[in-house]
Motif scaffolding. Structure first.
Motif, PDB file in Angstrom:
ATOM      1  N   MET A 170      45.992  78.001  52.957  1.00  0.00           N
ATOM      2  CA  MET A 170      47.117  77.309  52.479  1.00  0.00           C
ATOM      3  C   MET A 170      47.845  76.894  53.880  1.00  0.00           C
ATOM      4  SD  MET A 170      50.818  78.681  50.941  1.00  0.00           S
ATOM      5  CE  MET A 170      50.254  78.808  49.191  1.00  0.00           C
ATOM      6  N   LYS A 171      48.403  75.460  53.644  1.00  0.00           N
ATOM      7  CA  LYS A 171      49.022  74.835  54.613  1.00  0.00           C
ATOM      8  C   LYS A 171      50.496  75.050  54.886  1.00  0.00           C
ATOM      9  CE  LYS A 171      46.172  70.685  55.145  1.00  0.00           C
ATOM     10  NZ  LYS A 171      46.034  69.387  55.455  1.00  0.00           N
ATOM     11  N   VAL A 172      50.980  75.048  55.892  1.00  0.00           N
ATOM     12  CA  VAL A 172      52.400  75.263  56.442  1.00  0.00           C
ATOM     13  C   VAL A 172      53.309  74.418  55.172  1.00  0.00           C
ATOM     14  CG1 VAL A 172      54.253  75.015  57.783  1.00  0.00           C
ATOM     15  CG2 VAL A 172      52.183  75.894  58.605  1.00  0.00           C
ATOM     16  N   SER A 173      53.165  73.189  55.011  1.00  0.00           N
ATOM     17  CA  SER A 173      53.873  72.308  54.269  1.00  0.00           C
ATOM     18  C   SER A 173      53.840  73.040  52.568  1.00  0.00           C
ATOM     19  CB  SER A 173      53.563  71.031  54.193  1.00  0.00           C
ATOM     20  OG  SER A 173      52.201  70.896  53.594  1.00  0.00           O
ATOM     21  N   GLU A 174      52.689  73.480  52.355  1.00  0.00           N
ATOM     22  CA  GLU A 174      52.431  73.994  50.939  1.00  0.00           C
ATOM     23  C   GLU A 174      53.433  75.176  50.691  1.00  0.00           C
ATOM     24  OE1 GLU A 174      48.375  74.362  50.787  1.00  0.00           O
ATOM     25  OE2 GLU A 174      48.017  72.326  49.932  1.00  0.00           O
ATOM     26  N   SER A 175      53.247  76.229  51.901  1.00  0.00           N
ATOM     27  CA  SER A 175      53.935  77.540  51.862  1.00  0.00           C
ATOM     28  C   SER A 175      55.490  77.006  51.718  1.00  0.00           C
ATOM     29  CB  SER A 175      53.547  78.043  52.897  1.00  0.00           C
ATOM     30  OG  SER A 175      54.306  79.170  53.062  1.00  0.00           O
ATOM     31  N   PHE A 176      55.756  76.041  52.618  1.00  0.00           N
ATOM     32  CA  PHE A 176      57.420  75.837  52.783  1.00  0.00           C
ATOM     33  C   PHE A 176      57.757  75.262  51.339  1.00  0.00           C
ATOM     34  CE2 PHE A 176      60.808  73.143  54.894  1.00  0.00           C
ATOM     35  CZ  PHE A 176      61.626  74.305  54.952  1.00  0.00           C
ATOM     36  N   PHE A 191      52.381  81.818  56.624  1.00  0.00           N
ATOM     37  CA  PHE A 191      52.641  82.916  56.040  1.00  0.00           C
ATOM     38  C   PHE A 191      54.226  83.478  56.416  1.00  0.00           C
ATOM     39  CE2 PHE A 191      48.162  83.032  56.413  1.00  0.00           C
ATOM     40  CZ  PHE A 191      47.937  83.270  55.181  1.00  0.00           C
ATOM     41  N   GLU A 192      54.827  82.592  57.421  1.00  0.00           N
ATOM     42  CA  GLU A 192      56.131  83.099  57.853  1.00  0.00           C
ATOM     43  C   GLU A 192      57.151  81.713  57.650  1.00  0.00           C
ATOM     44  OE1 GLU A 192      54.393  84.704  62.345  1.00  0.00           O
ATOM     45  OE2 GLU A 192      54.619  82.497  61.998  1.00  0.00           O
ATOM     46  N   THR A 193      57.140  81.066  56.581  1.00  0.00           N
ATOM     47  CA  THR A 193      57.855  79.994  56.191  1.00  0.00           C
ATOM     48  C   THR A 193      59.147  80.370  55.645  1.00  0.00           C
ATOM     49  OG1 THR A 193      56.834  79.605  54.319  1.00  0.00           O
ATOM     50  CG2 THR A 193      56.037  78.247  55.811  1.00  0.00           C
ATOM     51  N   GLU A 237      46.688  74.929  58.789  1.00  0.00           N
ATOM     52  CA  GLU A 237      46.689  76.285  57.939  1.00  0.00           C
ATOM     53  C   GLU A 237      46.916  77.258  58.848  1.00  0.00           C
ATOM     54  OE1 GLU A 237      42.732  75.731  56.375  1.00  0.00           O
ATOM     55  OE2 GLU A 237      43.398  74.241  54.870  1.00  0.00           O
ATOM     56  N   ASP A 238      47.222  76.773  60.306  1.00  0.00           N
ATOM     57  CA  ASP A 238      47.211  77.718  61.158  1.00  0.00           C
ATOM     58  C   ASP A 238      48.704  77.621  62.016  1.00  0.00           C
ATOM     59  OD1 ASP A 238      46.225  79.802  63.109  1.00  0.00           O
ATOM     60  OD2 ASP A 238      45.516  78.332  64.229  1.00  0.00           O
TER      61      ASP A 238
END
Length: 144
Positions: free
Chosen positions: A1-7, A112-114, A51-52
């Motif tokens: 999962m990408k940061v934008s998707e998680s956020f 995982f930290e968004t 993704e990182d």
């Protein structure tokens, strides 16, 4: 999962709608407007979509202009230093070359930290509002 998707998932779960903008360099910006009373502050969250682990920056603009507060440069810089020490916490209060005051926070995040990123947005909104209120009080003191 990408940061934008998680956020985006965090924002959706908190019922916060921000405009998403793809930047030409592979970055992503989420743009919003914080309103409290008569005060409004445009803000942005910008990062490379990854993704990182990736760096990000949160910025609140429009807090005010040192010139509008009727303060000389020394008073503005003194106030910025004092507020950075006493009030601004994680953020940094800055002034640009035309006198505009803004706060900024820079950090790193993984997908995982968004939620932490969201929490920093909430804190930043309150800090921007408090900085503006404090500067208006200083202006009132100088006008008296």
């Amino acid at each position: 999962m990408k940061v934008s998707e998680s956020f985006e998932t965090v924002l959706k779960n908190r019922d916060l709608k921000l405009d998403k903008k793809d930047l030409c360099d592979g970055g992503i910006a989420f743009l919003g407007l914080y309103s409290e009373g008569e005060a409004e502050f445009p803000f942005s969250v910008v990062f490379d979509d990854s993704e990182d682990r990736t760096d990000y920056q949160i910025t609140y603009e429009g807090i005010g202009n040192g010139k509008d507060f009727g303060l000389d440069l020394f008073d503005v810089l003194y106030s910025i230093n004092r507020l950075n020490q006493e009030l601004v916490a994680y953020y940094t209060l800055l002034v640009d070359s035309d006198g505009e005051l803004f706060i900024r926070y820079v950090g790193r995040v993984t997908p995982f930290e968004t939620f932490t990123l969201y929490e920093l947005l909430v804190i930043g909104s309150k800090i921007a509002s408090e900085v503006r209120r404090t500067l208006l009080e200083l202006k009132d003191e100088n006008d008296s």
